[in-house]
Every structure is written in structure tokens, then in C-alpha cells.
Design a protein around this motif. Structure first.
Motif, PDB file in Angstrom:
ATOM      1  N   PRO A 171       0.802  -1.228   0.000  1.00 34.33           N
ATOM      2  CA  PRO A 171       0.000   0.000   0.000  1.00 34.33           C
ATOM      3  C   PRO A 171       0.836   1.279   0.000  1.00 34.33           C
ATOM      4  CG  PRO A 171      -0.959  -1.589   1.500  1.00 34.33           C
ATOM      5  CD  PRO A 171       0.356  -2.164   1.064  1.00 34.33           C
ATOM      6  N   VAL A 172       2.061   1.233   0.487  1.00 32.29           N
ATOM      7  CA  VAL A 172       2.957   2.386   0.399  1.00 32.29           C
ATOM      8  C   VAL A 172       3.798   2.312  -0.864  1.00 32.29           C
ATOM      9  CG1 VAL A 172       4.905   3.575   1.478  1.00 32.29           C
ATOM     10  CG2 VAL A 172       3.054   2.709   2.889  1.00 32.29           C
ATOM     11  N   ALA A 173       4.292   1.120  -1.183  1.00 26.42           N
ATOM     12  CA  ALA A 173       5.192   0.950  -2.326  1.00 26.42           C
ATOM     13  C   ALA A 173       4.534   1.368  -3.639  1.00 26.42           C
ATOM     14  CB  ALA A 173       5.660  -0.501  -2.412  1.00 26.42           C
ATOM     15  N   VAL A 174       3.209   1.183  -3.782  1.00 26.04           N
ATOM     16  CA  VAL A 174       2.553   1.546  -5.043  1.00 26.04           C
ATOM     17  C   VAL A 174       2.659   3.034  -5.334  1.00 26.04           C
ATOM     18  CG1 VAL A 174       0.918  -0.374  -4.989  1.00 26.04           C
ATOM     19  CG2 VAL A 174       0.307   1.792  -3.893  1.00 26.04           C
ATOM     20  N   GLY A 175       2.866   3.832  -4.294  1.00 25.85           N
ATOM     21  CA  GLY A 175       2.981   5.262  -4.511  1.00 25.85           C
ATOM     22  C   GLY A 175       4.272   5.669  -5.202  1.00 25.85           C
ATOM     23  N   VAL A 176       5.307   4.818  -5.112  1.00 24.10           N
ATOM     24  CA  VAL A 176       6.607   5.183  -5.684  1.00 24.10           C
ATOM     25  C   VAL A 176       6.554   5.296  -7.201  1.00 24.10           C
ATOM     26  CG1 VAL A 176       9.038   4.531  -5.873  1.00 24.10           C
ATOM     27  CG2 VAL A 176       7.821   4.190  -3.700  1.00 24.10           C
ATOM     28  N   PRO A 177       6.119   4.263  -7.959  1.00 17.92           N
ATOM     29  CA  PRO A 177       6.074   4.437  -9.418  1.00 17.92           C
ATOM     30  C   PRO A 177       5.062   5.474  -9.874  1.00 17.92           C
ATOM     31  CG  PRO A 177       5.062   2.352  -8.787  1.00 17.92           C
ATOM     32  CD  PRO A 177       5.729   2.894  -7.558  1.00 17.92           C
ATOM     33  N   ILE A 178       3.982   5.657  -9.129  1.00 18.55           N
ATOM     34  CA  ILE A 178       2.993   6.671  -9.510  1.00 18.55           C
ATOM     35  C   ILE A 178       3.591   8.066  -9.357  1.00 18.55           C
ATOM     36  CG2 ILE A 178       0.768   7.692  -8.888  1.00 18.55           C
ATOM     37  CD1 ILE A 178      -0.165   4.869  -8.124  1.00 18.55           C
ATOM     38  N   LEU A 179       4.246   8.322  -8.227  1.00 13.60           N
ATOM     39  CA  LEU A 179       4.891   9.620  -8.015  1.00 13.60           C
ATOM     40  C   LEU A 179       6.026   9.825  -9.010  1.00 13.60           C
ATOM     41  CD1 LEU A 179       5.330  12.210  -6.426  1.00 13.60           C
ATOM     42  CD2 LEU A 179       6.660  10.887  -4.752  1.00 13.60           C
ATOM     43  N   ALA A 180       6.799   8.774  -9.289  1.00 11.48           N
ATOM     44  CA  ALA A 180       7.898   8.882 -10.250  1.00 11.48           C
ATOM     45  C   ALA A 180       7.379   9.255 -11.634  1.00 11.48           C
ATOM     46  CB  ALA A 180       8.670   7.572 -10.299  1.00 11.48           C
ATOM     47  N   ALA A 181       6.292   8.616 -12.050  1.00  9.88           N
ATOM     48  CA  ALA A 181       5.723   8.920 -13.367  1.00  9.88           C
ATOM     49  C   ALA A 181       5.235  10.369 -13.431  1.00  9.88           C
ATOM     50  CB  ALA A 181       4.579   7.949 -13.662  1.00  9.88           C
ATOM     51  N   TYR A 182       4.665  10.857 -12.337  1.00  8.17           N
ATOM     52  CA  TYR A 182       4.223  12.255 -12.313  1.00  8.17           C
ATOM     53  C   TYR A 182       5.399  13.209 -12.489  1.00  8.17           C
ATOM     54  CZ  TYR A 182       3.128  16.794 -10.351  1.00  8.17           C
ATOM     55  OH  TYR A 182       3.021  18.155 -10.161  1.00  8.17           O
ATOM     56  N   VAL A 183       6.496  12.942 -11.790  1.00  7.98           N
ATOM     57  CA  VAL A 183       7.672  13.810 -11.889  1.00  7.98           C
ATOM     58  C   VAL A 183       8.190  13.848 -13.328  1.00  7.98           C
ATOM     59  CG1 VAL A 183      10.078  14.093 -11.164  1.00  7.98           C
ATOM     60  CG2 VAL A 183       8.323  13.493  -9.475  1.00  7.98           C
ATOM     61  N   LEU A 184       8.278  12.695 -13.963  1.00 13.10           N
ATOM     62  CA  LEU A 184       8.760  12.639 -15.347  1.00 13.10           C
ATOM     63  C   LEU A 184       7.835  13.401 -16.294  1.00 13.10           C
ATOM     64  CD1 LEU A 184       9.888   8.894 -15.549  1.00 13.10           C
ATOM     65  CD2 LEU A 184      11.318  10.919 -15.233  1.00 13.10           C
ATOM     66  N   SER A 185       6.536  13.286 -16.077  1.00 15.86           N
ATOM     67  CA  SER A 185       5.580  13.986 -16.928  1.00 15.86           C
ATOM     68  C   SER A 185       5.653  15.485 -16.702  1.00 15.86           C
ATOM     69  CB  SER A 185       4.168  13.474 -16.637  1.00 15.86           C
ATOM     70  OG  SER A 185       3.211  14.169 -17.412  1.00 15.86           O
ATOM     71  N   ARG A 186       5.696  15.901 -15.452  1.00 16.88           N
ATOM     72  CA  ARG A 186       5.742  17.333 -15.148  1.00 16.88           C
ATOM     73  C   ARG A 186       6.995  17.988 -15.696  1.00 16.88           C
ATOM     74  NH1 ARG A 186       7.262  18.101  -9.460  1.00 16.88           N
ATOM     75  NH2 ARG A 186       9.310  18.105 -10.498  1.00 16.88           N
ATOM     76  N   GLU A 187       8.126  17.284 -15.625  1.00 17.17           N
ATOM     77  CA  GLU A 187       9.387  17.840 -16.101  1.00 17.17           C
ATOM     78  C   GLU A 187       9.533  17.722 -17.615  1.00 17.17           C
ATOM     79  OE1 GLU A 187      11.648  19.487 -14.272  1.00 17.17           O
ATOM     80  OE2 GLU A 187      10.226  19.296 -12.610  1.00 17.17           O
ATOM     81  N   GLY A 188       8.607  17.009 -18.267  1.00 12.37           N
ATOM     82  CA  GLY A 188       8.679  16.858 -19.710  1.00 12.37           C
ATOM     83  C   GLY A 188       9.913  16.111 -20.171  1.00 12.37           C
ATOM     84  N   VAL A 189      10.329  15.114 -19.383  1.00 13.41           N
ATOM     85  CA  VAL A 189      11.574  14.398 -19.673  1.00 13.41           C
ATOM     86  C   VAL A 189      11.514  13.716 -21.032  1.00 13.41           C
ATOM     87  CG1 VAL A 189      13.063  12.501 -18.930  1.00 13.41           C
ATOM     88  CG2 VAL A 189      12.126  14.107 -17.237  1.00 13.41           C
ATOM     89  N   PHE A 190      10.393  13.089 -21.335  1.00 20.13           N
ATOM     90  CA  PHE A 190      10.280  12.369 -22.602  1.00 20.13           C
ATOM     91  C   PHE A 190       9.507  13.158 -23.657  1.00 20.13           C
ATOM     92  CE2 PHE A 190      10.438   9.033 -19.268  1.00 20.13           C
ATOM     93  CZ  PHE A 190      11.667   8.484 -19.598  1.00 20.13           C
ATOM     94  N   GLY A 191       8.673  14.068 -23.221  1.00 20.24           N
ATOM     95  CA  GLY A 191       7.796  14.758 -24.157  1.00 20.24           C
ATOM     96  C   GLY A 191       6.457  14.057 -24.224  1.00 20.24           C
ATOM     97  N   THR A 192       5.425  14.797 -24.573  1.00 21.60           N
ATOM     98  CA  THR A 192       4.067  14.271 -24.517  1.00 21.60           C
ATOM     99  C   THR A 192       3.879  13.046 -25.407  1.00 21.60           C
ATOM    100  OG1 THR A 192       3.273  16.504 -24.098  1.00 21.60           O
ATOM    101  CG2 THR A 192       1.638  14.859 -24.724  1.00 21.60           C
ATOM    102  N   LYS A 193       4.368  13.108 -26.630  1.00 22.13           N
ATOM    103  CA  LYS A 193       4.186  11.975 -27.536  1.00 22.13           C
ATOM    104  C   LYS A 193       4.965  10.754 -27.059  1.00 22.13           C
ATOM    105  CE  LYS A 193       3.056  14.594 -31.696  1.00 22.13           C
ATOM    106  NZ  LYS A 193       3.399  14.888 -33.109  1.00 22.13           N
ATOM    107  N   ARG A 194       6.176  10.995 -26.535  1.00 24.41           N
ATOM    108  CA  ARG A 194       6.957   9.863 -26.042  1.00 24.41           C
ATOM    109  C   ARG A 194       6.373   9.308 -24.751  1.00 24.41           C
ATOM    110  NH1 ARG A 194      11.566  12.956 -28.040  1.00 24.41           N
ATOM    111  NH2 ARG A 194      12.433  11.874 -29.859  1.00 24.41           N
ATOM    112  N   ASP A 195       5.692  10.154 -23.979  1.00 22.33           N
ATOM    113  CA  ASP A 195       4.968   9.645 -22.802  1.00 22.33           C
ATOM    114  C   ASP A 195       3.966   8.571 -23.223  1.00 22.33           C
ATOM    115  OD1 ASP A 195       6.361  11.275 -21.130  1.00 22.33           O
ATOM    116  OD2 ASP A 195       4.703  12.656 -20.715  1.00 22.33           O
ATOM    117  N   ALA A 196       3.239   8.845 -24.299  1.00 23.01           N
ATOM    118  CA  ALA A 196       2.273   7.868 -24.804  1.00 23.01           C
ATOM    119  C   ALA A 196       2.968   6.581 -25.215  1.00 23.01           C
ATOM    120  CB  ALA A 196       1.504   8.461 -25.986  1.00 23.01           C
ATOM    121  N   ALA A 197       4.118   6.706 -25.868  1.00 22.39           N
ATOM    122  CA  ALA A 197       4.868   5.514 -26.275  1.00 22.39           C
ATOM    123  C   ALA A 197       5.357   4.735 -25.063  1.00 22.39           C
ATOM    124  CB  ALA A 197       6.049   5.922 -27.153  1.00 22.39           C
TER     125      ALA A 197
END
Length: 480
Positions: free
Chosen positions: A375-401
Motif C-alpha cells: 500500500p505504500v510501495a505503489v505510490g513510488v512508481p505513480i509519483l515517479a511517473a508524475y515527476v517525469l511527466s511534469r518535467e517533460g523528460v520524454f515529451g508528450t508523444k513519447r509519454d504515450a509511447a
């Protein structure tokens, strides 16, 4: 529907008492169905639990647990005698809410029919929360990459437990839904305080606080990590929102009720599980860090059955790689606040079982399992994915990929874990090359619906999740 099909496949494929402590939870559910919501706490089983009045047909010896080479065919099938008898169960003190929902089929039909129906009721609840998590990150936020975090956090262990009578799966799913809603809601200034999102957070958090004794702690960890430090604008908007205040009241009441039940019923008492080990706190911590942290991670991904069934090593490596892409990249590209939040969740994930085991090792031994902290561990990949999306690390189209790639990796792995667990139940498992088999359709034991049906249902479920990921990312330029 995808998560529902995957969970249903596990429910249909699993033998009676096929997951840790399932019979203990079945007996609790059957007792609650008879109206015994709060039995007297007593030393019923290994110094804890309570007695419940349950149909005799549900009380069975498990002759194959912890015996890898023994298939489930040695056990007596449930059913045949509906006479009530007083039976001890270690789950007898647990909060009755979950058991009241899943227990009614056991009163109507205390045999395989009732058991499968009860499992499917539990699966429906778990899959509804997981589907809510996926829907919320696609429809209520511009950060759709969170969907990759939801998929990576929904491990085979979660779906394995979702096909059993066990509140642990619903606890994990409620935490997944809670993180999926709260991460963008509390961290993204552009995410609106939608009423639907606040209602989802309140319901998910209330379920998490109610099911098990540590539920209120998990809610506190999630809120604490996401709110410290917080933005002034967020505080003002939360204080001005009536829906936010109602949600907070619901969470407080649920946490209070859950904690009160735990205290009054002594539901957190473990009992005397082993002989004294005479290991010091320091020695236990060293052993946990060196020998058990890696096992916790494997168990969180999926060490199934009674911790005696594993998938091939490559399956774990592939899942670790998915998590690594999200977590390591988010640590590299996120802010120091992002890093503190990620490290805090990781520290609780591994620190909680380490400290609790070390403090009680002389009485209980090393009893913690990876699933307890999911129940705590599931928050790690969800929070990590948010950080990557907010920072635009991959870009919107690459996020979809990336979302589609994650789905194409983890969904087949869900099938692999089911397949190899079915082999263990039907054949037993052997490390000797001549005795090993890869055939999950044959063996001394078979599920009630046969061996083919669960696999086909799981394939449909995995395909449905992949299709959803494709449609949800079809137009990545369009924000919700």
C-alpha cells in the motif's frame, strides 16, 4: 474490464486456501455472515484471533503449503457438511466490513460455489478501485504518464491476492487509487479540485483506513509525504473548498473508527508465532538489510501461493527494469523535493518491516512479507511517473509511447506469473531438470472450472488493459 478479468482468472485458478491465510479469512467471513461481527478476542490460534461459528465443510487441513513438490490434489475439497461448529481463526479480530461484503455467498453455499462467488465479489471491488486509478490519471489530469505508474505498481502479487478472500488486495488497490488521485491533485498547480476526484480520494482513503490495523498509518504516510512541504495556494484552495473539507472529515472519521476497532479488539496482536530466537535488535536489522530487502522486493512483485511459487528470474528482472526506468529517471530529473518524497516512500517501504521485525524478532521471528507494505510501495512508481511527466523528460508523444511499452511488458508478465503458479498447484514444483514441467493444463489437481478457462480469461484481461492504454493515449496532445 481488464483488471476484472485478470483477478477473476486468479480466483478461478486458485485451490482452496491457495494464498497465505485464505482459510483464516474465509472462516472470518463465514462467521460474520452468521452475524458474529465482534467475537470475543481470545487465544484462539497461536495466541491471537477469536472463535467463529462456521460451516464444518469450510474447515480443511492444508497438506501442501510450504511443500513445493506437493500438488494441491492431496487436500480435501470444501463442501459436504453445513453443520456449524466453533472454529479458531487468526483473523477473528479483524474489522468486519470487508468480510460482511464478501461473506454472504459462504452462508448460502458453504462449498466451492460459495467460495468462488465470494472470491469474485472481492475481485470486483479490487478491480473497481484499480480501474478508478487508471481512469483518474487519464481523465482528471494532464499527466497521463501516471498510467504507466499505475500499471507498474499493480504487480502480479496484487492480482494474485485479488482472486482470494483476503482484505490485503483491497487495501493495496485502495492505496493505488488514493495515490493516483492525490499525486496530481496535491502536487500539480494546474489540476483542478474536481468534486469527483475528492470523492474518489475520500472513498479510497476510507477503505484503506478501515480494512487492516495499519491502514490509518498508510493514509497518514501518503498525505504526509505529498503535503510536506505544501504550497500556500493549495492550502487556501483546500480551505475554500467544501468538498475538500467533507473529504477530510470522512478520512478522519474512517481513520478514527479503524484505529478504535484495532484498539478495542486488539486486532494488531500477532500471537506467539515461534520459539525465542535470542537475536538482538542490531543483529536483526543487519539481517533484514542484507538478506531480506531483496526478498521483500520479489514478494512485492510476486512470490505467490504460500510463498512457494515463483516465476522465472527473467520475469522479475523485466519488472524491475520497468520500475527502474520510472524511478531512476525521476530521481535524476526531479527537484530535491521530488527526491525527498520518493526516498521517504522507499524508506517507509523497507524501513517499516525492518523495524517491526527487529523489535519483535525475539517473540515472533521474521514474519514480515513484501505484500504488507505494497500500500505504500505503489505510490513510488505513480509519483515517479508524475515527476517525469511534469518535467517533460520524454515529451508528450513519447509519454504515450512509454505507457504503451510498459503495458506491453507488464501485461504478458501477469500471464507468466499466473501460468507458473498454476504449474505449482497442479504438479508441485521441482528444481530437478527431469521433473520440471511447463504444462499448466495437466497435473493431479485442476481448478473447478478446468485449467484452460482461467488462462483464457487472463489473456482477455491482459489484452483489454493493453487496448485501454492504446485508446487512452491515442491523442496525447489533448489535455482533459
Amino acid at each position: 474490464m481488464g483488471f476484472l478479468f485478470l483477478g477473476s482468472a486468479w480466483a478461478l485458478a486458485t485451490p482452496y486456501d491457495g494464498t497465505p491465510d485464505e482459510m483464516m479469512h474465509i472462516l472470518r467471513a463465514a462467521g460474520v455472515a452468521q452475524g458474529e461481527f465482534a467475537p470475543k478476542p481470545t487465544d484462539a490460534d497461536l495466541g491471537t484471533g477469536a472463535f467463529q461459528s462456521v460451516p464444518r465443510s469450510l474447515v480443511r487441513e492444508n497438506c501442501w503449503m510450504f511443500k513445493e513438490a506437493q500438488p494441491a490434489s492431496c487436500a480435501r475439497e470444501p463442501g459436504g457438511d453445513a453443520t456449524l461448529e466453533r472454529t479458531a481463526t487468526r483473523a477473528g479480530r479483524y474489522n468486519p466490513v470487508y468480510y460482511a461484503v464478501v461473506g454472504w455467498p459462504l452462508r448460502l453455499s458453504p462449498d466451492w460455489t460459495g467460495i468462488l462467488l465470494a472470491r469474485l465479489v472481492s475481485t470486483v471491488m479490487v478491480s473497481a478501485l484499480l480501474a478508478t486509478a487508471a481512469h483518474s490519471v487519464v481523465r482528471w489530469t494532464r499527466h497521463r504518464l501516471l498510467l504507466a505508474g499505475v500499471l507498474a505498481g499493480t504487480t502480479p502479487m496484487t492480482l494474485h491476492l485479488s482472486g482470494a478472500i483476503n482484505p490485503n488486495a483491497l487495501e493495496i488497490a485502495s492505496a493505488t487509487s488514493l495515490f493516483a488521485v492525490l499525486v496530481p491533485l496535491l502536487l500539480d498547480p494546474e489540476t483542478k479540485l474536481r468534486r469527483s476526484a475528492l470523492v474518489t480520494a475520500a472513498v479510497s482513503g476510507a477503505i484503506l483506513c478501515t480494512l487492516r490495523s495499519v491502514g490509518p498509518l498508510w493514509c497518514l504516510v501518503a498525505l504526509g509525504v505529498l503535503l510536506v512541504p505544501t504550497r500556500r495556494a493549495l492550502v487556501h484552495s483546500l480551505r475554500r473548498s467544501k468538498q475538500a473539507m467533507y473529504a477530510a472529515v470522512v478520512l478522519v472519521l474512517a481513520a478514527g473508527a479503524g484505529a478504535a476497532w484495532t484498539v478495542i479488539m486488539k486486532a494488531s496482536q500477532l500471537g506467539a508465532l515461534n520459539d525465542r530466537t535470542h537475536i538482538t535488535f542490531e543483529q536483526a536489522v543487519r539481517f533484514e538489510v542484507i538478506a531480506r530487502w531483496g526478498e521483500y522486493l520479489r514478494e512485492m512483485v510476486g512470490v505467490t501461493s504460500w510463498l512457494d511459487a515463483s516465476a522465472p528470474a527473467a520475469a522479475y528482472t523485466a519488472w524491475y527494469m520497468v520500475l527502474g526506468v520510472l524511478i531512476i529517471a525521476s530521481i535524476a530529473f526531479g527537484t530535491w523535493t521530488d527526491r525527498w518524497r520518493l526516498f521517504a516512500l522507499i524508506a517507509v517501504t523497507f524501513g517499516f518491516p525492518t523495524l517491526t521485525d527487529a523489535m519483535g524478532v525475539d517473540k515472533y521471528g521474521f514474519v514480515a512479507q513484501g505484500r504488507y507494505v505494497l500500500p505504500v510501495a505503489v505510490g513510488v512508481p505513480i509519483l515517479a511517473a508524475y515527476v517525469l511527466s511534469r518535467e517533460g523528460v520524454f515529451g508528450t508523444k513519447r509519454d504515450a509511447a512509454l505507457i504503451r511499452t510498459v503495458a506491453l511488458v507488464v501485461m504478458p508478465l501477469q500471464l507468466v506469473f499466473l501460468w507458473f503458479t498454476m504449474i505449482r498447484w497442479q504438479h508441485g514444483w521441482s528444481d530437478k531438470p527431469r521433473e520440471m514441467t511447463l504444462n499448466a493444463f495437466a497435473g493431479p489437481w485442476h481448478p473447478q472450472v478446468g485449467s484452460v478457462a482461467p488462462v483464457l480469461i487472463a489473456v482477455l484481461g491482459a489484452g483489454a488493459v493493453i487496448a485501454y492504454c492504446w485508446t487512452a493515449t491515442r491523442d496525447p496532445e489533448t489535455a482533459p
